[in-house]
Design an enzyme around this catalytic site. Structure first.
Site, PDB file in Angstrom:
ATOM      1  N   MET A 151     -12.876 -10.907 -59.081  1.00  0.00           N
ATOM      2  CA  MET A 151     -13.421 -11.466 -57.841  1.00  0.00           C
ATOM      3  C   MET A 151     -12.825 -12.833 -57.512  1.00  0.00           C
ATOM      4  O   MET A 151     -13.525 -13.832 -57.421  1.00  0.00           O
ATOM      5  CB  MET A 151     -14.957 -11.577 -57.955  1.00  0.00           C
ATOM      6  CG  MET A 151     -15.633 -10.261 -58.272  1.00  0.00           C
ATOM      7  SD  MET A 151     -15.295  -8.998 -57.038  1.00  0.00           S
ATOM      8  CE  MET A 151     -16.424  -9.516 -55.763  1.00  0.00           C
TER       9      MET A 151
ATOM     10  N   HIS B 262      -9.874  -1.127 -54.041  1.00  0.00           N
ATOM     11  CA  HIS B 262     -10.894  -1.566 -53.082  1.00  0.00           C
ATOM     12  C   HIS B 262     -11.695  -0.348 -52.610  1.00  0.00           C
ATOM     13  O   HIS B 262     -11.111   0.690 -52.290  1.00  0.00           O
ATOM     14  CB  HIS B 262     -10.218  -2.257 -51.889  1.00  0.00           C
ATOM     15  CG  HIS B 262     -11.217  -2.796 -50.908  1.00  0.00           C
ATOM     16  ND1 HIS B 262     -11.934  -3.955 -51.145  1.00  0.00           N
ATOM     17  CD2 HIS B 262     -11.658  -2.317 -49.721  1.00  0.00           C
ATOM     18  CE1 HIS B 262     -12.755  -4.175 -50.121  1.00  0.00           C
ATOM     19  NE2 HIS B 262     -12.609  -3.197 -49.254  1.00  0.00           N
TER      20      HIS B 262
ATOM     21  N   GLU C 224     -12.692   6.260 -57.385  1.00  0.00           N
ATOM     22  CA  GLU C 224     -11.949   5.093 -57.879  1.00  0.00           C
ATOM     23  C   GLU C 224     -11.400   5.378 -59.274  1.00  0.00           C
ATOM     24  O   GLU C 224     -10.259   5.059 -59.590  1.00  0.00           O
ATOM     25  CB  GLU C 224     -12.863   3.859 -57.943  1.00  0.00           C
ATOM     26  CG  GLU C 224     -13.266   3.309 -56.593  1.00  0.00           C
ATOM     27  CD  GLU C 224     -14.020   1.990 -56.712  1.00  0.00           C
ATOM     28  OE1 GLU C 224     -13.639   1.143 -57.537  1.00  0.00           O
ATOM     29  OE2 GLU C 224     -15.002   1.807 -55.968  1.00  0.00           O
TER      30      GLU C 224
HETATM   31  C1  GRF Z   1     -15.093  -1.604 -57.674  1.00  0.00           C
HETATM   32  O1  GRF Z   1     -15.889  -1.007 -56.695  1.00  0.00           O
HETATM   33  C2  GRF Z   1     -13.757  -2.001 -57.121  1.00  0.00           C
HETATM   34  O2  GRF Z   1     -13.304  -1.143 -56.114  1.00  0.00           O
HETATM   35  C3  GRF Z   1     -14.044  -3.365 -56.545  1.00  0.00           C
HETATM   36  O3  GRF Z   1     -14.933  -3.964 -57.448  1.00  0.00           O
HETATM   37  C4  GRF Z   1     -15.663  -2.945 -58.139  1.00  0.00           C
HETATM   38  C5  GRF Z   1     -15.442  -3.170 -59.598  1.00  0.00           C
HETATM   39  O4  GRF Z   1     -16.207  -2.300 -60.379  1.00  0.00           O
HETATM   40  N1  GRF Z   1     -12.827  -4.131 -56.363  1.00  0.00           N
HETATM   41  P1  GRF Z   1     -15.957  -2.177 -61.933  1.00  0.00           P
HETATM   42  O5  GRF Z   1     -16.117  -3.577 -62.524  1.00  0.00           O
HETATM   43  O6  GRF Z   1     -14.582  -1.637 -62.139  1.00  0.00           O
HETATM   44  O7  GRF Z   1     -17.027  -1.241 -62.417  1.00  0.00           O
END
Ligand code: GRF
Length: 210
Positions: free
Chosen positions: A94, A113, A178
């Protein structure tokens, strides 16, 4: 470092479920790669424990207390270079980057994303999709550039938005995609046989047939 270097540096800030998906894909031999290091800017991020369980080196580097954003980025580059990382994978990291990281790893920093970019960049992408009333959203894996959630797109997968979806239910279904899309995109980038034309990532015919 040899041209067949497939060493990844994964950067996280939170629970690390995408990191886990990459770890699992490597263990299952769906992805030919090695995670050289997992770096978190948040002390105690859940993903650090996942990395340790998999025997992967971890590093916590808080972004606080540096004279500038670029100083932090340069320190990150130093740690990644020390471990001969070829590809940097942001997995819920982040923080926005300045020039140093992107210049040190040209076309070699990926981000995931939870929307079909360029729709709904930034935070709460799933809630943005619901608020807009789209009937489909999804996931994007893209190269990182100076602009947030911008950059050439490597892989996208579509997820339908259902009438009774909440932010949580949509996020959960997107997350499933994802976890498939990120290992696929990493493999594609490591395998080569692609080029960037303008904003487009184009695979050569031979690579696309795989
Ligand atoms: C995911 O939804 C990703 O797309 C976004 O942040 C979230 C991270 O989730 N950038 P995690 O820490 O991989 O569970």
């Amino acid at each position: 470092m040899a041209a067949d270097n497939r060493r990844l540096g994964v950067l996280i800030s939170g629970r690390g479920s995408n990191l886990q998906a990459i770890i699992d894909a490597i263990a299952d031999r769906r992805l030919d790669a090695t995670i050289a290091v997992v770096i978190s800017n948040i002390d105690g991020a859940g993903g650090l424990e996942r990395a340790r369980c998999a025997g992967i080196e971890t590093l916590t580097m808080s972004h606080r207390g540096w004279p500038s954003r670029d100083d932090y980025d340069r320190a990150l580059v130093g740690e990644l270079r020390k471990r001969e990382v070829r590809l940097v994978c942001l997995a819920g990291f982040m923080r926005k980057f300045g020039a140093p990281l992107i210049e040190a790893f040209p076309n070699a920093v990926l981000n995931i994303h939870p929307s079909l970019l360029p729709s709904f960049p930034g935070l709460h992408a799933q809630q943005q999709a619901l608020d807009h009333g789209v009937k489909a959203s999804g996931v994007t894996v893209h190269f990182v550039t100076r602009d947030l959630d911008d950059g050439p797109i490597i892989v996208q997968r579509v997820v339908p938005v259902l009438d009774d979806d909440s932010e949580e239910s949509l996020a959960a279904r997107i997350l499933v995609e994802e976890h498939r899309a990120y290992p696929d995109a990493i493999g594609l980038v490591l395998d080569g046989g692609w080029r960037i034309e303008g904003r487009r990532v184009i695979r050569s015919t031979a690579a696309a047939a795989v």
